[in-house]
Design an enzyme around this catalytic site. Structure first.
Site, PDB file in Angstrom:
ATOM      1  CE  LYS A 362      33.061  63.151  19.626  1.00 51.74           C
ATOM      2  NZ  LYS A 362      34.468  63.309  19.231  1.00 51.74           N
ATOM      3  NE  ARG A 439      43.261  57.621  22.133  1.00 48.77           N
ATOM      4  CZ  ARG A 439      43.911  58.668  21.639  1.00 48.77           C
ATOM      5  NH1 ARG A 439      45.071  59.042  22.161  1.00 48.77           N
ATOM      6  NH2 ARG A 439      43.423  59.353  20.623  1.00 48.77           N
TER       7      ARG A 439
END
Length: 581
Positions: A362, A439
C-alpha cells in the site's frame, strides 16, 4: 431562580454552557470520503536479517516493539430501570426530554400544546417555553438545550431534538448519545429520560425505543483511553426511563441492549488496538478468554499453523507466510446449555491484524497503510457478537464463530504476485494481487465453516475499497443469492440501526476472475471490484449452505472521531436472536 443554559449538537458529544442571550453553537457532523487511487503495484525482494524461527521472532517482537501495553480499564455498569411517575416528581441530576419538531408546537399564547412539555413548563414557571423561543430550539436532530435549575427536584432539564419524527432506532440511539454527552459535561450520576410524544407509542415501540436509548447511552459514554497516560471515568450511575413501562419486559429489553453494547465496545477495543499489541496470537487469546468467561455455553478450538497445514488451508497460510507472527485459526462454538438445537449458524470474520498489502504494498496516503489495523474489523465484529451472545444465551441455536487470523506482511517467505496457491476445497488461485488477501483467508474459513454442518453462514469483512466508492461511508454492502437470507439480515440491520444495501451477484463478472494457469485469480480489477470479490468467496461455499457476505470497509472506522465504530455486532446478534427458538 438562577438558570444557566447549555447548548450543543448531540453528534459532537460536547456541551457548551451559555447565558440566555447567547446563540447555540452550530456544530455539524461530516463524513470522510475515501478517495481510492489506482493500485500501485511495487514488487521487491527483502533479504532476511535472521534465520531464527517465526516463534522466536514473534517472542522478540512482542517483547520489544514499543514496550506498549494497554492500560487495564473497567467499564462502569449503568443501572437502567423504568418508572411510571409524573415527570415533575423525579429527583436527580438531569431530566432529559426527547422532543420532535411537532412536539415543540405552541398555541397563540406561546405555550406548549404537548401535554408533557406543558406540564413541565408550568412546573418551571414558563422558563422552558421562554428558553426554547430565545434559543430558537425547534426539536431538530442534533439540537440540545439544557437548563440548570438549582433548588428543584431535577438539577437540570434538557430538551433533545429528535427531528420531524422519532421512529427509527438510530434516532433513539442518538438521543442516548446526547444523554451521555450531557452527563459527561455536567458530571451527572443520575439521569431520567422521557419522550414528549410517548403517549402515542405502542407498548412494543416504547420497549424498543428504551432499548435503543440505553444502547446509545452506553456507547456514548465509552472512550477508549487504554493507550493514553490519563483518562477520566464516567460519573453516570443510573438512568431511569419514565413512561416506557415497567416490569420484566422492559428489564429484558434493557439487559439485551446492555449486552449488545458491551459487545460493540469489545469490538471497538479490538479494532482500535495497534498491531504491535494485537497480534494473531493475542486475538486468539481474547477469543479463548470469551470461551472461559462463558464456559457453560461456549468452547474454543484454536488451530495452530501445523493443524491448518493438515487441513490443507493453503490459501490462508499463503497470506500468513511472510509474517514473524504465526497465524492462529479461531473457532468458538456456542451451544445452549439445555434444550434441542434447531438451527446451526456460522459467523465468519476477516481477521487481518495488520495488512501491509504484501509485495503489492500500500503506497500513498489514500491507501492509509498506517490505519491497516482496521482490517481486523470483521473478526472483531464476530467476536463482539460472541461476547453478547454468551451473555444473552439464545435458545435453540448453535453458533460457530470463525476467524482466520494472521498478518499480511513482506519477507522472503511471503507469497509473490504470480504464485499459484491451493485452498482447502482443492480450488487453485493465481495470486495477481497480494493486497487482495482478505478473500484468500476467508476462502479457507468458509470451507471450514461449511464442514461444521451449519445451515447458514454470514461473513463480514473490510474486504474492498470499491464498496466505499459504490456506497460511501454510511452503509455496508451485502451480497447473497438467497432472497430469504437477505430478508433476515436486512430485518436485523434495520432493527439494529446499521445500514446495509443489497448489491448484485452479477455472475457475468466472473469473466474478470479467470486465470490462464489456475481456476481463478484473486483480483479482477477495480471495476465492480466488490462484486467480483463476493463472487470469489461464493466459490468456497457448499451449495447446500445459505451464505451472505457483508463488505463493511466503509463502516469500520470513524475518521472524525479517530476511532472504530463497532459496526456489525448489533446486526449479527439480532440475526442470531431471530433464528433462535
Amino acid at each position: 431562580m438562577a438558570v444557566t443554559l447549555v447548548t450543543s449538537c448531540a453528534s459532537s458529544s460536547r456541551f457548551h454552557f451559555r447565558s440566555f442571550s447567547s446563540s447555540p453553537s452550530s456544530l455539524s457532523s461530516c463524513f470522510v470520503r475515501f478517495q481510492l487511487l489506482s493500485r500501485l503495484r511495487v514488487s521487491f525482494a527483502i533479504t532476511p536479517l535472521y534465520c531464527s524461527s517465526k516463534a522466536t521472532a514473534h517472542t522478540i517482537a512482542h517483547a520489544t516493539l514499543g514496550l506498549t501495553q494497554a492500560n487495564s480499564v473497567d467499564h462502569p455498569k449503568i443501572s437502567f430501570s423504568g418508572k411510571e411517575i409524573d415527570v415533575t416528581e423525579w429527583k436527580g441530576d438531569i431530566l432529559a426530554v426527547g422532543v420532535t419538531e411537532k412536539d415543540m408546537a405552541k398555541d397563540a399564547n406561546s405555550k406548549f400544546e404537548n401535554p408533557i412539555l406543558k406540564k413541565l413548563d408550568a412546573h418551571l414557571g414558563g422558563l422552558l417555553a421562554d428558553v426554547s423561543a430565545e434559543e430558537d430550539f425547534s426539536g431538530k436532530p442534533g439540537q440540545s438545550t439544557v437548563l440548570r435549575l438549582p433548588g428543584l427536584g431535577s438539577k437540570r432539564v434538557g430538551l433533545i431534538g429528535l427531528g420531524k419524527s422519532a421512529s427509527t432506532p438510530s434516532a433513539f440511539q442518538s438521543l442516548g448519545e446526547a444523554v451521555a454527552a450531557a452527563a459527561k459535561a455536567s458530571q451527572a450520576s443520575s439521569v431520567a429520560v422521557v419522550l414528549a410524544s410517548s403517549e402515542s407509542f405502542s407498548d412494543e415501540s416504547k420497549l424498543s425505543s428504551a432499548s435503543d436509548i440505553a444502547s446509545g447511552t452506553v456507547l456514548g459514554l465509552f472512550e477508549d483511553s487504554r493507550y493514553k497516560s490519563e483518562s477520566k471515568k464516567p460519573s453516570l450511575k443510573s438512568v431511569v426511563f419514565i413512561g416506557f413501562g415497567t416490569g420484566p419486559e422492559l428489564e429484558n429489553k434493557l439487559k439485551y441492549a446492555e449486552h449488545v453494547s458491551y459487545g460493540v465496545i469489545f469490538t471497538k477495543e479490538l479494532v482500535n488496538s495497534p498491531a504491535n499489541v494485537l497480534s494473531p496470537a493475542v486475538l486468539a487469546e481474547e477469543a479463548s478468554n470469551l470461551a472461559s468467561m462463558y464456559s457453560n455455553v461456549m468452547t474454543a478450538n484454536i488451530l495452530k499453523e501445523e493443524q491448518c497445514k493438515e487441513l490443507k488451508m493453503g490459501s490462508y497460510l499463503a497470506v500468513a507466510a511472510a509474517s514473524a507472527n504465526p497465524p492462529h485459526f479461531i473457532h468458538l462454538i456456542y451451544k445452549p446449555s439445555s434444550g434441542p438445537v434447531k438451527t446451526k449458524l456460522a459467523l465468519v470474520g476477516k481477521g487481518l491484524t495488520f495488512d501491509s498489502g504484501g509485495y503489492n504494498i500500500k503506497i500513498g496516503p489514500e491507501l492509509i497503510i498506517e490505519l491497516m489495523k482496521i482490517d481486523v474489523g470483521g473478526s472483531a465484529a464476530v467476536l463482539g457478537a460472541a461476547k453478547a451472545i454468551g451473555e444473552i444465551k439464545p435458545p435453540g441455536v448453535e453458533v460457530h464463530f470463525i476467524v482466520a487470523a494472521c498478518e499480511n506482511m513482506i519477507s522472503g517467505t511471503g507469497m509473490r504476485p504470480g504464485d499459484v496457491i491451493t485452498a482447502s476445497n482443492g480450488k487453485t488461485i493465481e495470486v495477481n494481487d497480494t493486497d487482495s488477501e482478505g478473500r484468500l483467508t476467508l476462502a479457507d474459513a468458509l470451507v471450514y465453516a461449511c464442514n461444521q454442518g451449519v445451515d447458514k453462514i454470514v461473513d463480514i469483512a473490510t474486504l474492498t475499497g470499491e464498496i466505499i466508492v459504490a456506497l460511501g461511508p454510511s452503509m455496508a454492502g451485502m451480497y447473497t443469492a438467497s432472497d430469504e437470507l437477505a430478508k433476515e439480515v436486512i430485518a436485523a440491520s434495520q432493527r439494529s440501526g446499521e445500514k446495509l444495501w443489497r448489491m448484485p451477484m452479477e455472475e457475468s463478472y466472473w469473466e474478470m476472475m479467470k486465470s490462464g494457469v489456475a481456476d481463478m485469480v484473486n483480483f479482477g480489477g477495480r471495476a465492480g471490484g466488490s462484486i467480483t470479490a463476493a463472487l470469489f468467496l461464493k466459490r468456497f461455499v457448499s451449495e447446500n449452505v445459505e451464505w451472505l457476505h457483508i463488505d463493511m470497509a466503509g463502516r469500520v472506522w470513524n475518521e472524525k472521531k479517530k476511532a472504530a465504530t463497532g459496526f456489525g455486532v448489533a446486526t449479527l446478534v439480532e440475526w442470531v436472536q431471530n433464528n433462535s427458538s
